[in-house]
Design a protein around this motif. Sequence first.
Motif, PDB file in Angstrom:
ATOM      1  N   GLY A  11       0.830  -1.207   0.000  1.00  0.00           N
ATOM      2  CA  GLY A  11       0.000   0.000   0.000  1.00  0.00           C
ATOM      3  C   GLY A  11       0.860   1.251   0.000  1.00  0.00           C
ATOM      4  N   GLY A  12       0.664   2.115  -0.990  1.00  0.00           N
ATOM      5  CA  GLY A  12       1.453   3.339  -1.087  1.00  0.00           C
ATOM      6  C   GLY A  12       2.762   3.147  -1.831  1.00  0.00           C
ATOM      7  N   VAL A  13       3.120   1.884  -2.112  1.00  0.00           N
ATOM      8  CA  VAL A  13       4.338   1.586  -2.870  1.00  0.00           C
ATOM      9  C   VAL A  13       3.973   0.967  -4.226  1.00  0.00           C
ATOM     10  CG1 VAL A  13       6.512   0.287  -2.920  1.00  0.00           C
ATOM     11  CG2 VAL A  13       5.721   1.310  -0.770  1.00  0.00           C
ATOM     12  N   LEU A  14       3.199  -0.110  -4.185  1.00  0.00           N
ATOM     13  CA  LEU A  14       2.763  -0.763  -5.425  1.00  0.00           C
ATOM     14  C   LEU A  14       1.267  -0.615  -5.680  1.00  0.00           C
ATOM     15  CD1 LEU A  14       4.836  -4.085  -5.206  1.00  0.00           C
ATOM     16  CD2 LEU A  14       5.394  -2.017  -6.507  1.00  0.00           C
ATOM     17  N   MET A  15       0.496  -0.337  -4.627  1.00  0.00           N
ATOM     18  CA  MET A  15      -0.972  -0.225  -4.748  1.00  0.00           C
ATOM     19  C   MET A  15      -1.459   1.112  -4.210  1.00  0.00           C
ATOM     20  SD  MET A  15      -2.080  -3.088  -6.142  1.00  0.00           S
ATOM     21  CE  MET A  15      -3.667  -2.308  -6.163  1.00  0.00           C
ATOM     22  N   ASP A  16      -2.400   1.691  -4.924  1.00  0.00           N
ATOM     23  CA  ASP A  16      -2.989   2.971  -4.531  1.00  0.00           C
ATOM     24  C   ASP A  16      -4.332   2.705  -3.855  1.00  0.00           C
ATOM     25  OD1 ASP A  16      -3.836   5.561  -4.263  1.00  0.00           O
ATOM     26  OD2 ASP A  16      -4.040   5.961  -6.408  1.00  0.00           O
ATOM     27  N   TRP A  17      -4.290   2.624  -2.524  1.00  0.00           N
ATOM     28  CA  TRP A  17      -5.513   2.370  -1.738  1.00  0.00           C
ATOM     29  C   TRP A  17      -5.816   3.605  -0.886  1.00  0.00           C
ATOM     30  CZ3 TRP A  17      -6.613   2.410   3.519  1.00  0.00           C
ATOM     31  CH2 TRP A  17      -7.860   1.899   3.884  1.00  0.00           C
ATOM     32  N   ASP A  18      -7.058   4.045  -0.915  1.00  0.00           N
ATOM     33  CA  ASP A  18      -7.466   5.189  -0.095  1.00  0.00           C
ATOM     34  C   ASP A  18      -8.983   5.142   0.045  1.00  0.00           C
ATOM     35  OD1 ASP A  18      -8.124   7.725   0.981  1.00  0.00           O
ATOM     36  OD2 ASP A  18      -6.390   8.663   0.004  1.00  0.00           O
ATOM     37  N   PRO A  19      -9.506   5.119   1.283  1.00  0.00           N
ATOM     38  CA  PRO A  19     -10.962   5.085   1.460  1.00  0.00           C
ATOM     39  C   PRO A  19     -11.687   6.261   0.819  1.00  0.00           C
ATOM     40  CG  PRO A  19      -9.842   5.425   3.572  1.00  0.00           C
ATOM     41  CD  PRO A  19      -8.795   5.082   2.567  1.00  0.00           C
ATOM     42  N   ARG A  20     -10.962   7.331   0.574  1.00  0.00           N
ATOM     43  CA  ARG A  20     -11.582   8.514  -0.051  1.00  0.00           C
ATOM     44  C   ARG A  20     -12.073   8.206  -1.466  1.00  0.00           C
ATOM     45  NH1 ARG A  20      -7.775   9.689   3.315  1.00  0.00           N
ATOM     46  NH2 ARG A  20      -8.055  11.344   4.858  1.00  0.00           N
ATOM     47  N   TYR A  21     -11.478   7.239  -2.127  1.00  0.00           N
ATOM     48  CA  TYR A  21     -11.920   6.901  -3.486  1.00  0.00           C
ATOM     49  C   TYR A  21     -13.376   6.442  -3.488  1.00  0.00           C
ATOM     50  CZ  TYR A  21      -7.054   7.226  -4.954  1.00  0.00           C
ATOM     51  OH  TYR A  21      -5.784   7.676  -5.221  1.00  0.00           O
ATOM     52  N   PHE A  22     -13.810   5.849  -2.397  1.00  0.00           N
ATOM     53  CA  PHE A  22     -15.226   5.490  -2.292  1.00  0.00           C
ATOM     54  C   PHE A  22     -16.036   6.599  -1.613  1.00  0.00           C
ATOM     55  CE2 PHE A  22     -18.660   3.917   0.469  1.00  0.00           C
ATOM     56  CZ  PHE A  22     -19.559   3.544  -0.520  1.00  0.00           C
ATOM     57  N   PHE A  23     -15.558   7.083  -0.478  1.00  0.00           N
ATOM     58  CA  PHE A  23     -16.387   7.968   0.352  1.00  0.00           C
ATOM     59  C   PHE A  23     -16.551   9.380  -0.218  1.00  0.00           C
ATOM     60  CE2 PHE A  23     -15.568   4.737   3.684  1.00  0.00           C
ATOM     61  CZ  PHE A  23     -16.892   4.513   4.039  1.00  0.00           C
ATOM     62  N   LYS A  24     -15.695   9.778  -1.132  1.00  0.00           N
ATOM     63  CA  LYS A  24     -15.837  11.114  -1.744  1.00  0.00           C
ATOM     64  C   LYS A  24     -17.213  11.246  -2.405  1.00  0.00           C
ATOM     65  CE  LYS A  24     -13.076  14.441  -4.338  1.00  0.00           C
ATOM     66  NZ  LYS A  24     -12.910  15.357  -3.208  1.00  0.00           N
ATOM     67  N   ASN A  25     -17.579  10.244  -3.186  1.00  0.00           N
ATOM     68  CA  ASN A  25     -18.892  10.275  -3.837  1.00  0.00           C
ATOM     69  C   ASN A  25     -20.014   9.904  -2.885  1.00  0.00           C
ATOM     70  OD1 ASN A  25     -17.860  11.023  -6.322  1.00  0.00           O
ATOM     71  ND2 ASN A  25     -17.454   8.913  -6.924  1.00  0.00           N
ATOM     72  N   TYR A  26     -19.699   9.048  -1.926  1.00  0.00           N
ATOM     73  CA  TYR A  26     -20.705   8.611  -0.948  1.00  0.00           C
ATOM     74  C   TYR A  26     -21.214   9.810  -0.138  1.00  0.00           C
ATOM     75  CZ  TYR A  26     -22.796   6.011   2.944  1.00  0.00           C
ATOM     76  OH  TYR A  26     -23.655   5.518   3.890  1.00  0.00           O
ATOM     77  N   PHE A  27     -20.292  10.603   0.387  1.00  0.00           N
ATOM     78  CA  PHE A  27     -20.676  11.744   1.219  1.00  0.00           C
ATOM     79  C   PHE A  27     -21.006  12.981   0.386  1.00  0.00           C
ATOM     80  CE2 PHE A  27     -18.245   9.492   4.624  1.00  0.00           C
ATOM     81  CZ  PHE A  27     -19.241   9.500   5.592  1.00  0.00           C
ATOM     82  N   ASN A  28     -20.230  13.165  -0.694  1.00  0.00           N
ATOM     83  CA  ASN A  28     -20.350  14.400  -1.474  1.00  0.00           C
ATOM     84  C   ASN A  28     -20.205  15.627  -0.582  1.00  0.00           C
ATOM     85  OD1 ASN A  28     -20.423  15.324  -4.041  1.00  0.00           O
ATOM     86  ND2 ASN A  28     -22.624  15.490  -4.187  1.00  0.00           N
ATOM     87  N   ASP A  29     -19.376  15.499   0.429  1.00  0.00           N
ATOM     88  CA  ASP A  29     -19.185  16.546   1.434  1.00  0.00           C
ATOM     89  C   ASP A  29     -17.824  16.252   2.082  1.00  0.00           C
ATOM     90  OD1 ASP A  29     -19.019  17.940   3.848  1.00  0.00           O
ATOM     91  OD2 ASP A  29     -21.170  17.812   4.250  1.00  0.00           O
ATOM     92  N   ASN A  30     -16.796  16.954   1.651  1.00  0.00           N
ATOM     93  CA  ASN A  30     -15.428  16.647   2.099  1.00  0.00           C
ATOM     94  C   ASN A  30     -15.247  16.765   3.602  1.00  0.00           C
ATOM     95  OD1 ASN A  30     -14.534  15.965  -0.396  1.00  0.00           O
ATOM     96  ND2 ASN A  30     -13.216  17.750  -0.702  1.00  0.00           N
ATOM     97  N   GLU A  31     -15.889  17.769   4.181  1.00  0.00           N
ATOM     98  CA  GLU A  31     -15.729  17.986   5.624  1.00  0.00           C
ATOM     99  C   GLU A  31     -16.297  16.812   6.417  1.00  0.00           C
ATOM    100  OE1 GLU A  31     -16.819  21.424   8.846  1.00  0.00           O
ATOM    101  OE2 GLU A  31     -16.744  22.009   6.733  1.00  0.00           O
TER     102      GLU A  31
END
Length: 204
Positions: A11-31
């Motif tokens: 993670g962060g070396v060979l794979m790009d994992w970040d929960p924001r990739y899902f939750f950005k659209n889920y919440f549609n509210d960054n804060e």
Amino acid sequence: MEIKNIIFDFGGVLMDWDPRYFFKNYFNDNERMEYFLKNIAQDEWNIEQDRGRSLAEGTEIQVKKFPEWEKEIRAFYDNWTVMLKSDIPQNVEVLRKLKNTDYNLFGLTNWSEETFPYALENYDFFQIFEGKIVVSGTEKLIKPDPKIWHILLERYDIKAEESVFIDDNTKNIEMAKSLNFHTIQVDPETNLEQELIKLGIKIG
């Protein structure tokens, strides 16, 4: 001492994992999203699943603590594959070049035993390691606990002084250094191939 072994975190070396990739659209509210990831589905909680706690148990524990966030907490592992956005192509390219050399290649990752098989099945470059991967969720140990490095060293009969360890996490790098590994800490700007060459690694 000559380097014979190259050990990759994932993670962060060979794979790009970040929960924001899902939750950005889920919440549609960054804060609101950042509040949730900092206070509800925080790293300290997720890492216990990396240490071997089941996803189901981890989810139930957090739902009991934060019942008003139940829907969001359950969405976390239900949508985990969306969070695993892609590989990190420039670093995977370096790994592929190393395949054609005499260096021994290993993986040492903080990753849930339940979710890691998905990555194995969907990203072919993991086959380059030929199964020489130590997964925290399987061992019930997580970096930066020195015991997980000792498992790698003993299982594959290798020496830290003859090995370079690559990770994106400062605490993991510091621990590896204290165990006599050569280290490379990567961030999105790192030229991994150049950093390996600086250590005398000959890349095919």
